[in-house]
Every structure is written in C-alpha cells, then in structure tokens.
Design an enzyme around this catalytic site. Structure first.
Site, PDB file in Angstrom:
ATOM      1  N   GLY A 181       0.826  -1.222   0.000  1.00  0.00           N
ATOM      2  CA  GLY A 181       0.000   0.000   0.000  1.00  0.00           C
ATOM      3  C   GLY A 181       0.851   1.260   0.000  1.00  0.00           C
ATOM      4  N   GLY A 198      -0.236   4.998  -0.832  1.00  0.00           N
ATOM      5  CA  GLY A 198      -1.267   5.645  -0.022  1.00  0.00           C
ATOM      6  C   GLY A 198      -0.742   6.780   0.833  1.00  0.00           C
ATOM      7  N   GLN A 199      -1.634   7.344   1.647  1.00  0.00           N
ATOM      8  CA  GLN A 199      -1.293   8.514   2.462  1.00  0.00           C
ATOM      9  C   GLN A 199      -0.109   8.223   3.383  1.00  0.00           C
ATOM     10  OE1 GLN A 199      -4.121   9.672   5.473  1.00  0.00           O
ATOM     11  NE2 GLN A 199      -3.327  11.748   5.621  1.00  0.00           N
ATOM     12  N   ASP A 222      -0.682  -7.199  -5.593  1.00  0.00           N
ATOM     13  CA  ASP A 222      -2.038  -7.300  -5.055  1.00  0.00           C
ATOM     14  C   ASP A 222      -1.957  -8.201  -3.827  1.00  0.00           C
ATOM     15  OD1 ASP A 222      -4.645  -7.819  -4.432  1.00  0.00           O
ATOM     16  OD2 ASP A 222      -5.222  -8.545  -6.425  1.00  0.00           O
ATOM     17  N   TYR A 231     -15.242  -1.307   7.985  1.00  0.00           N
ATOM     18  CA  TYR A 231     -13.836  -0.974   8.245  1.00  0.00           C
ATOM     19  C   TYR A 231     -13.472  -1.337   9.684  1.00  0.00           C
ATOM     20  CZ  TYR A 231      -9.746   2.154   8.821  1.00  0.00           C
ATOM     21  OH  TYR A 231      -8.508   2.682   9.075  1.00  0.00           O
ATOM     22  N   LYS A 256     -10.899  -4.062  11.360  1.00  0.00           N
ATOM     23  CA  LYS A 256      -9.814  -3.678  12.266  1.00  0.00           C
ATOM     24  C   LYS A 256      -9.842  -4.544  13.536  1.00  0.00           C
ATOM     25  CE  LYS A 256      -7.713  -0.638   9.788  1.00  0.00           C
ATOM     26  NZ  LYS A 256      -6.495  -1.082   9.082  1.00  0.00           N
TER      27      LYS A 256
HETATM   28  N1  LIG Z   1      -4.710   7.582   7.077  1.00  0.00           N
HETATM   29  C1  LIG Z   1      -5.297   7.508   8.270  1.00  0.00           C
HETATM   30  O1  LIG Z   1      -5.769   8.513   8.818  1.00  0.00           O
HETATM   31  C2  LIG Z   1      -5.364   6.179   8.989  1.00  0.00           C
HETATM   32  C3  LIG Z   1      -5.870   6.146  10.296  1.00  0.00           C
HETATM   33  C4  LIG Z   1      -5.968   4.927  10.948  1.00  0.00           C
HETATM   34  C5  LIG Z   1      -5.507   3.765  10.323  1.00  0.00           C
HETATM   35  N2  LIG Z   1      -5.018   3.827   9.056  1.00  0.00           N
HETATM   36  C6  LIG Z   1      -4.598   2.567   8.421  1.00  0.00           C
HETATM   37  O2  LIG Z   1      -3.300   2.684   7.840  1.00  0.00           O
HETATM   38  C7  LIG Z   1      -3.240   1.876   6.641  1.00  0.00           C
HETATM   39  C8  LIG Z   1      -2.811   2.744   5.467  1.00  0.00           C
HETATM   40  O3  LIG Z   1      -3.704   3.830   5.377  1.00  0.00           O
HETATM   41  P1  LIG Z   1      -3.553   4.976   4.271  1.00  0.00           P
HETATM   42  O4  LIG Z   1      -4.208   6.186   4.838  1.00  0.00           O
HETATM   43  O5  LIG Z   1      -2.188   5.062   3.761  1.00  0.00           O
HETATM   44  O6  LIG Z   1      -4.538   4.383   3.157  1.00  0.00           O
HETATM   45  P2  LIG Z   1      -4.689   4.826   1.621  1.00  0.00           P
HETATM   46  O7  LIG Z   1      -6.097   4.528   1.223  1.00  0.00           O
HETATM   47  O8  LIG Z   1      -4.150   6.181   1.392  1.00  0.00           O
HETATM   48  O9  LIG Z   1      -3.713   3.771   0.902  1.00  0.00           O
HETATM   49  C9  LIG Z   1      -3.999   2.408   0.896  1.00  0.00           C
HETATM   50  C10 LIG Z   1      -3.278   1.800  -0.298  1.00  0.00           C
HETATM   51  O10 LIG Z   1      -3.641   0.415  -0.373  1.00  0.00           O
HETATM   52  C11 LIG Z   1      -3.655   0.068  -1.745  1.00  0.00           C
HETATM   53  N3  LIG Z   1      -4.468  -1.135  -1.960  1.00  0.00           N
HETATM   54  C12 LIG Z   1      -5.802  -1.259  -1.982  1.00  0.00           C
HETATM   55  N4  LIG Z   1      -6.141  -2.528  -2.292  1.00  0.00           N
HETATM   56  C13 LIG Z   1      -4.988  -3.228  -2.432  1.00  0.00           C
HETATM   57  C14 LIG Z   1      -4.677  -4.570  -2.741  1.00  0.00           C
HETATM   58  N5  LIG Z   1      -5.626  -5.481  -2.966  1.00  0.00           N
HETATM   59  N6  LIG Z   1      -3.368  -4.938  -2.815  1.00  0.00           N
HETATM   60  C15 LIG Z   1      -2.392  -4.023  -2.600  1.00  0.00           C
HETATM   61  N7  LIG Z   1      -2.619  -2.721  -2.316  1.00  0.00           N
HETATM   62  C16 LIG Z   1      -3.910  -2.340  -2.232  1.00  0.00           C
HETATM   63  C17 LIG Z   1      -4.233   1.290  -2.451  1.00  0.00           C
HETATM   64  O11 LIG Z   1      -3.821   1.319  -3.808  1.00  0.00           O
HETATM   65  C18 LIG Z   1      -3.650   2.446  -1.634  1.00  0.00           C
HETATM   66  O12 LIG Z   1      -2.492   2.972  -2.258  1.00  0.00           O
HETATM   67  C19 LIG Z   1      -4.623   1.224   6.504  1.00  0.00           C
HETATM   68  O13 LIG Z   1      -4.627  -0.033   7.108  1.00  0.00           O
HETATM   69  C20 LIG Z   1      -5.509   2.157   7.288  1.00  0.00           C
HETATM   70  O14 LIG Z   1      -6.654   1.504   7.772  1.00  0.00           O
HETATM   71  C21 LIG Z   1      -4.936   5.003   8.369  1.00  0.00           C
END
Ligand SMILES: NC(=O)c1ccc[n+]([C@@H]2O[C@H](COP(=O)([O-])OP(=O)(O)OC[C@H]3O[C@@H](n4cnc5c(N)ncnc54)[C@H](O)[C@@H]3O)[C@@H](O)[C@H]2O)c1
Length: 322
Positions: free
Chosen positions: A9, A12-13, A53, A143, A147
């Site tokens: 991932g 992502g953010q 994936d 979600y 978790k």
């Molecule tokens: N950002 C937040 O505020 C926050 C808060 C609490 C927990 N989290 C957790 O941190 C983790 C990352 O969060 P984030 O904000 O970077 O999420 P995001 O949505 O920005 O990025 C998630 C990434 O996962 C990838 N993805 C989706 N399906 C996939 C698959 N089948 N195989 C491989 N990659 C896949 C997407 O392409 C994306 O780039 C997650 O588990 C999220 O629940 C985030």
C-alpha cells in the site's frame, strides 16, 4: 544489520511518507515499495518498486522471496468511508490481504510485521472521552469490523506461531504529501487545500465533531519506535491505543483562520458524520507511553503551522498563486 523491508500500500497517504522515511533509516535498497492500482509519487521511485495485489498470496510469497524480506509493513487496505460504500470489498481487501501477508510471512522467514489498526475499531460501547486500551470494541462500520478482526488475527499469529506482529490504533492522520484515501477524518487535510487555494472550505462533518488526530511525522515516529523497541517492551500484539491531540472541526478552522485571514468554513455533514459519531473523541494511550516510551511532538497549533507552511510551499512554487 539493516532490516530488509516490504511496504504494501506504498502509494497511499501513509506509505508515501513511510517509504522515504524507512529508506533514510535503513538504506534505499533495503526498502521495497509495493504499489497496487495507483502509481504513487516520485518519492517511491528511488529504490525497489513492484506492483503487488495483497489478495494474491502467491504474489506476496514471491515478493518476500525475491527481495529476501524480513520485515513487512502491511498498509494496503480500504478505509472507513470507502469501505462503507462497498463493505464486501472492504472485507476482502482488508481481511484476505492481512491473512495472506501473515501467512506468507510466517512461512517465509519474516521476523516482524507491522499492521495498523485504527480508532475505527471502537464503536458506541466505548467511552467517548479517553477511550481506554481495553474498551469494548463494537464498531458499526465494515472498516471497524476488519480492524477488530485484524487485531485478533495478528494476536493469534503471535500466540500460535510466534510471529512478531506489532500493531497501533492510529488516530486520523494529517499529512502534507499525499491526500488521504477515503477516510472519515479526510476533512482535516482537505481544509488546508481549501485555505490555500480558495480561502474557503465546505466541511463534511459538523463544526462540533471532535476526533482524535495526529500529524504524520508523529505517526512515522511511533511506527518506527514500536518496531524498533525490544520485544520485551512490546507485550501487546492487539493494537496499542495511540494519541496526540483531539480537536473539533471548528477548532481546526479557527486555528487556520489565525494564519489565513478571512478563511471561511461552512458545514454540510454527509454520511461520514454517522461514522464520526460512532468513534471516541479522545483515547487513552497510557500503555503505549508506559511500554515503549511513546510521546508525540506536535500539538494542534504546531501541526497547523507546519502543515500550512509545507503545503503552501508545495502548492505555490516560487511564490505563484495556485
Ligand atoms: N490515514 C489515516 O488517517 C489512517 C488512520 C488509521 C488507520 N489507518 C490505516 O493505515 C493503513 C494505510 O492507510 P492509508 O491512509 O495510507 O490508506 P490509503 O487509502 O491512502 O492507501 C492504501 C493503499 O492500499 C492500496 N491497496 C488497496 N487494495 C490493495 C490490494 N488489494 N493490494 C495491494 N494494495 C492495495 C491502495 O492502492 C492504496 O495505495 C490502513 O490499514 C488504514 O486503515 C490510516
């Protein structure tokens, strides 16, 4: 010796900042960024990069073997608001992906796995103020269900197989590099873009909605700190509560207005309000502080000033108006 790391991932953010951070600590060739459908930014391209994936266990195994990985940060997931639009897909991506990563890890010599849980694991049965570490977890979103189930699965892999899985319940994260990916706290990032670009913002949560939040540099610090701590300091393999500060949407708007004169915010709550209302307003992270020395660096004014400065520089190169 530096760990050999795989980050799923990565586009992502969190991944967009965690990958460069880990590369600065462990060397760029030791940190493999795995992306999925989104290509991710240039910061991922100065080290190994692959498309993966996490729903495909054989592909996860192949990546671990090819890059001789011993440490996995499994970030791939669907977030709360996106997950409510497609709960079946949220279950599949979040649960099958986690199980595949844990199973591939334990059978291929991986010594450590990091997996983020969330304040989304809480539900209406947890106290809204200072939700304790062992509060009842009865989330009302898919979600949140993934978790809670994910925390239990991580704990199971530790108890049954001795896999060293470490897990934090992140609050809503605020960052200047990559826009958030469909969560309930996304407004706290979008509001900065509104302030810089148009001097106004329409918030999808009510003005009085208070949620636990954290600035990304603190989230990176906590993630590395819990992973580098000796095993004796991390006895918990369910998620650790993790906190920095809590604020309402109105408090954030006021803080921004101090630095962006004339900034106007209107409020038009949508379906995400219901999700926000089911989460605690603040959480108690005493165990993280006690066990492995967690302490955040940023408060609300510090985060707002730094975020605004960084984003303004990024959005207005050479002083131009966007
Ligand atoms: N950002 C937040 O505020 C926050 C808060 C609490 C927990 N989290 C957790 O941190 C983790 C990352 O969060 P984030 O904000 O970077 O999420 P995001 O949505 O920005 O990025 C998630 C990434 O996962 C990838 N993805 C989706 N399906 C996939 C698959 N089948 N195989 C491989 N990659 C896949 C997407 O392409 C994306 O780039 C997650 O588990 C999220 O629940 C985030």
């Amino acid at each position: 010796m530096a760990p050999r790391v795989l980050v799923t991932g990565s586009a992502g953010q969190i991944g967009a900042e965690l990958v460069p951070h880990l590369r600065s600590l462990y060397g760029k060739d030791n940190v493999v960024a795995a992306i999925h459908t989104s290509p991710g930014g240039p910061s991922l391209r100065d080290g190994p990069l692959l498309t993966l994936d996490t729903g495909n266990q054989a592909a996860v195994v192949a990546a671990l073997k090819e890059y001789k990985v011993d440490t996995v940060y499994h970030l791939a997931a669907l977030l709360s608001a996106t997950g409510e639009k497609n709960p079946q897909l949220a279950w599949t991506v979040n649960m099958d992906g986690l199980r595949n990563v844990l199973e591939a890890s334990r059978t291929n010599g991986v010594s450590q796995v990091f997996w983020p849980s969330s304040i989304g694991a809480f539900g209406p049965d947890a106290p809204r103020a200072n939700a304790p570490q062992n509060a009842p977890l009865t989330p009302t979103t898919m979600y949140g269900v993934t978790k809670v189930a994910g925390e239990l699965l991580c704990n199971y892999y530790h108890a049954k197989y001795g896999l060293d899985v470490r897990c934090l319940r992140y609050p809503g994260l605020i960052s200047s590099v990559t826009p958030p990916g469909g969560g309930t706290t996304d407004y706290a990032v979008e509001i900065f873009y509104g302030a810089i670009r148009t001097g106004s913002y329409t918030c999808f949560l009510r003005e009085d909605t208070v949620l636990p939040m954290m600035y990304m540099p603190d989230a990176l610090k906590a993630t590395v700190q819990v992973m580098e701590a000796p095993a004796s300091k991390v006895p918990r393999h369910l998620g650790y509560n993790l906190a920095a500060f809590s604020f309402s949407a109105g408090m954030l708007a006021s803080e921004l207005a101090k630095l962006v004169p004339g900034f106007r915010v209107t409020y038009a709550p949508d379906s995400r309000q219901k999700i926000a209302d089911s989460w605690p307003q603040s959480i108690d992270d005493t165990e993280a502080r006690r066990d492995w020395g967690w302490e955040p660096d940023y408060d609300l004014p510090g985060m707002v000033a730094d975020m605004l400065a960084k984003l303004t520089t990024r959005l207005r190169p050479e002083g131009k108006t966007v």
